[in-house]
Scaffold this active site. Structure first.
Site, mmCIF file in Angstrom:
data_model
loop_
_atom_site.group_PDB
_atom_site.id
_atom_site.type_symbol
_atom_site.label_atom_id
_atom_site.label_comp_id
_atom_site.label_asym_id
_atom_site.label_seq_id
_atom_site.Cartn_x
_atom_site.Cartn_y
_atom_site.Cartn_z
ATOM 1 N N ASP A 15 0.838 -1.205 0.000
ATOM 2 C CA ASP A 15 0.000 0.000 0.000
ATOM 3 C C ASP A 15 0.875 1.259 0.000
ATOM 4 O O ASP A 15 0.761 2.112 -0.872
ATOM 5 C CB ASP A 15 -0.912 0.010 1.237
ATOM 6 N N GLU A 268 1.749 -6.680 -5.450
ATOM 7 C CA GLU A 268 1.477 -5.896 -6.660
ATOM 8 C C GLU A 268 2.690 -5.163 -7.172
ATOM 9 O O GLU A 268 3.088 -5.275 -8.320
ATOM 10 C CB GLU A 268 0.438 -4.816 -6.324
HETATM 11 O O1 TRH Z 1 4.268 -6.228 0.520
HETATM 12 P P1 TRH Z 1 3.323 -6.788 -0.445
HETATM 13 O O2 TRH Z 1 2.952 -8.178 -0.202
HETATM 14 O O3 TRH Z 1 2.042 -5.897 -0.512
HETATM 15 C C1 TRH Z 1 0.768 -6.480 -0.746
HETATM 16 C C2 TRH Z 1 0.177 -6.032 -2.047
HETATM 17 O O4 TRH Z 1 0.193 -4.653 -2.217
HETATM 18 C C3 TRH Z 1 -1.227 -6.543 -2.136
HETATM 19 O O5 TRH Z 1 -1.832 -6.109 -3.319
HETATM 20 C C4 TRH Z 1 -2.010 -6.050 -0.960
HETATM 21 O O6 TRH Z 1 -3.310 -6.493 -1.047
HETATM 22 C C5 TRH Z 1 -1.362 -6.591 0.276
HETATM 23 O O7 TRH Z 1 -0.019 -6.141 0.356
HETATM 24 C C6 TRH Z 1 -2.087 -6.139 1.528
HETATM 25 O O8 TRH Z 1 3.965 -6.746 -1.919
HETATM 26 P P2 TRH Z 1 4.246 -5.547 -2.941
HETATM 27 O O9 TRH Z 1 2.954 -4.978 -3.438
HETATM 28 O O10 TRH Z 1 5.160 -6.060 -3.926
HETATM 29 O O11 TRH Z 1 4.958 -4.418 -2.080
HETATM 30 C C7 TRH Z 1 6.236 -4.564 -1.572
HETATM 31 C C8 TRH Z 1 6.940 -3.218 -1.551
HETATM 32 O O12 TRH Z 1 8.081 -3.290 -0.721
HETATM 33 C C9 TRH Z 1 7.421 -2.773 -2.916
HETATM 34 O O13 TRH Z 1 7.231 -1.394 -3.066
HETATM 35 C C10 TRH Z 1 8.911 -3.084 -2.892
HETATM 36 C C11 TRH Z 1 9.211 -2.815 -1.444
HETATM 37 N N1 TRH Z 1 10.410 -3.455 -0.910
HETATM 38 C C12 TRH Z 1 11.551 -2.681 -0.758
HETATM 39 O O14 TRH Z 1 11.544 -1.485 -1.112
HETATM 40 N N2 TRH Z 1 12.659 -3.239 -0.202
HETATM 41 C C13 TRH Z 1 12.711 -4.533 0.207
HETATM 42 O O15 TRH Z 1 13.769 -4.991 0.713
HETATM 43 C C14 TRH Z 1 11.534 -5.329 0.024
HETATM 44 C C15 TRH Z 1 11.557 -6.764 0.454
HETATM 45 C C16 TRH Z 1 10.406 -4.753 -0.525
#
Ligand code: TRH
Length: 363
Positions: A15, A268
């Site tokens: 989010d 996402e």
């Molecule tokens: O963290 P997520 O599983 O988020 C999810 C999705 O948004 C989903 O649609 C929603 O319904 C749920 O949460 C509640 O996966 P996502 O969307 O890939 O987001 C991860 C974010 O974290 C992304 O912006 C990349 C960031 N990230 C970093 O910046 N550094 C890191 O080391 C890691 C592991 C992630």
């Protein structure tokens, strides 16, 4: 225009991850942005330096700062979060005084399902409550023309072209080894994880698994413990080695995907980043109790034109009871490359949202 972007952190990082990227990309195009977020803690590692062009403001449910602020020209409710009655009343009062409505946008979750195209841009008049008389509009990100598109920085191709994987890996204490497959892992608790680790440990290639911090690392530790109990010598020849990463900033998370031969992503935002990385990818979709995520996964694989081996792998990764097959990297690479080219031909999400909001302001 002045943008107010509202974000409620439900769980995980997507989010705030999406809202931050959007805020920065709008600011980079000269817009003024206030990001109202109820829990900004993840921004400390995702965006350690912040961005002087984006104001991050605390947002509480009812009586937070946002209730006292003058609403901007564009109001974005991300992922169905609800504005406080006080802020809605302020929006209605401002609309009346100015003689025109704000652009009020409901930014939806990303999906390749056909309703994204059908519902993108539809109005939703507010009939009751403090904002009665105003109209919200649905904005659907998506993969197909006719949707709101995907977040993509303007300088992405140049940054990718100038990236040196060996240097980046070195900075993280990882020595690249010739002939070794580097696989990044960002996931929840996929049912196929323990068998997949065994498969790679027994396989013909040397595999270096780059494990992201948090849930993915916990899942890998649990899978290793399970394998140790079931078969203590499962990684005897050491063909599988594991590097544990710290929490990375968003730009560094991209670098991880660019430096790997295969990317496991989830949710996402990381899925979109893996598409831009252009490497073979496997998606762990956010699981929903009613199983709705499987239709969403299937729609994505259809859009992707995924070959049978990639579909089988996704089934094993997302549903219990299947052994993950050997990844077909060459075939998968061709498929992701073609998908990336299709996406690059479309306008990115920030460009489309800007255009959409400007049109609403004129309406
Ligand atoms: O963290 P997520 O599983 O988020 C999810 C999705 O948004 C989903 O649609 C929603 O319904 C749920 O949460 C509640 O996966 P996502 O969307 O890939 O987001 C991860 C974010 O974290 C992304 O912006 C990349 C960031 N990230 C970093 O910046 N550094 C890191 O080391 C890691 C592991 C992630």
């Amino acid at each position: 225009m002045l943008w107010d972007i509202f974000c409620k952190v439900i769980d995980n990082h997507g989010d705030v991850g999406v809202c931050w990227r959007l805020s920065v990309q709008l600011a980079a195009r000269g817009e003024q942005v206030r990001l109202w977020v109820d829990d900004p803690s993840a921004l400390r590692w995702m965006a350690p330096g912040g961005d002087p062009r984006v104001q991050v403001r605390p947002w509480q449910d009812s009586a937070g700062d946002a209730s006292q602020a003058d609403p901007g020209d564009v109001i974005v409710e991300a992922f169905g979060c609800e504005l406080s009655p006080a802020f809605q009343a302020a929006m209605a009062a401002r609309a009346q005084a100015a003689g025109r409505q704000p652009a009020w946008i409901n930014l939806e979750y990303l999906t390749a399902e056909s309703f994204a195209q059908r519902s993108h841009g539809l109005p939703s008049p507010v009939l009751s409550g403090p904002a009665a008389g105003l109209t919200k509009h649905f904005f659907y990100p998506g993969f197909e023309p006719g949707t709101g598109g995907l977040l993509r920085e303007r300088d992405l191709p140049e940054r990718q072209a100038g990236f040196d994987p060996a240097q980046w890996l070195g900075r993280h204490g990882i020595d690249p080894v010739d002939g070794e497959r580097r696989i990044s892992l960002f996931c929840y608790e996929p049912p196929g994880l323990a068998p997949m680790l065994r498969h790679w440990a027994a396989g013909p290639h040397r595999t270096r698994l780059l494990v992201t911090a948090g849930r993915a690392a916990e899942a890998v530790r649990a899978a290793c413990r399970f394998n140790d109990r079931a078969s203590p010598a499962w990684n005897g020849p050491g063909r599988l080695s594991i590097a544990w990463l710290p929490l990375l900033s968003q730009p560094d998370f991209d670098h991880l995907l660019w430096a790997s031969h295969l990317n496991f992503v989830r949710g996402e935002d990381s899925l979109v980043r893996a598409l831009w990385a252009g490497k073979p990818l496997v998606w762990h979709i956010y699981p929903q109790h009613d199983g709705a995520h499987l239709a969403k996964l299937s729609a994505f694989l259809d859009w992707l034109g995924a070959p049978a081996s990639l579909r089988r792998f996704h089934q094993a990764w997302n549903e219990p009871g299947h052994e993950p097959p050997e990844p077909g990297l060459a075939e998968w690479a061709a498929c992701i490359h073609a998908a990336r080219q299709r996406l690059l031909a479309q306008d990115d999400l920030a460009t489309q949202l800007l255009r959409f909001a400007a049109r609403r302001r004129k309406a």
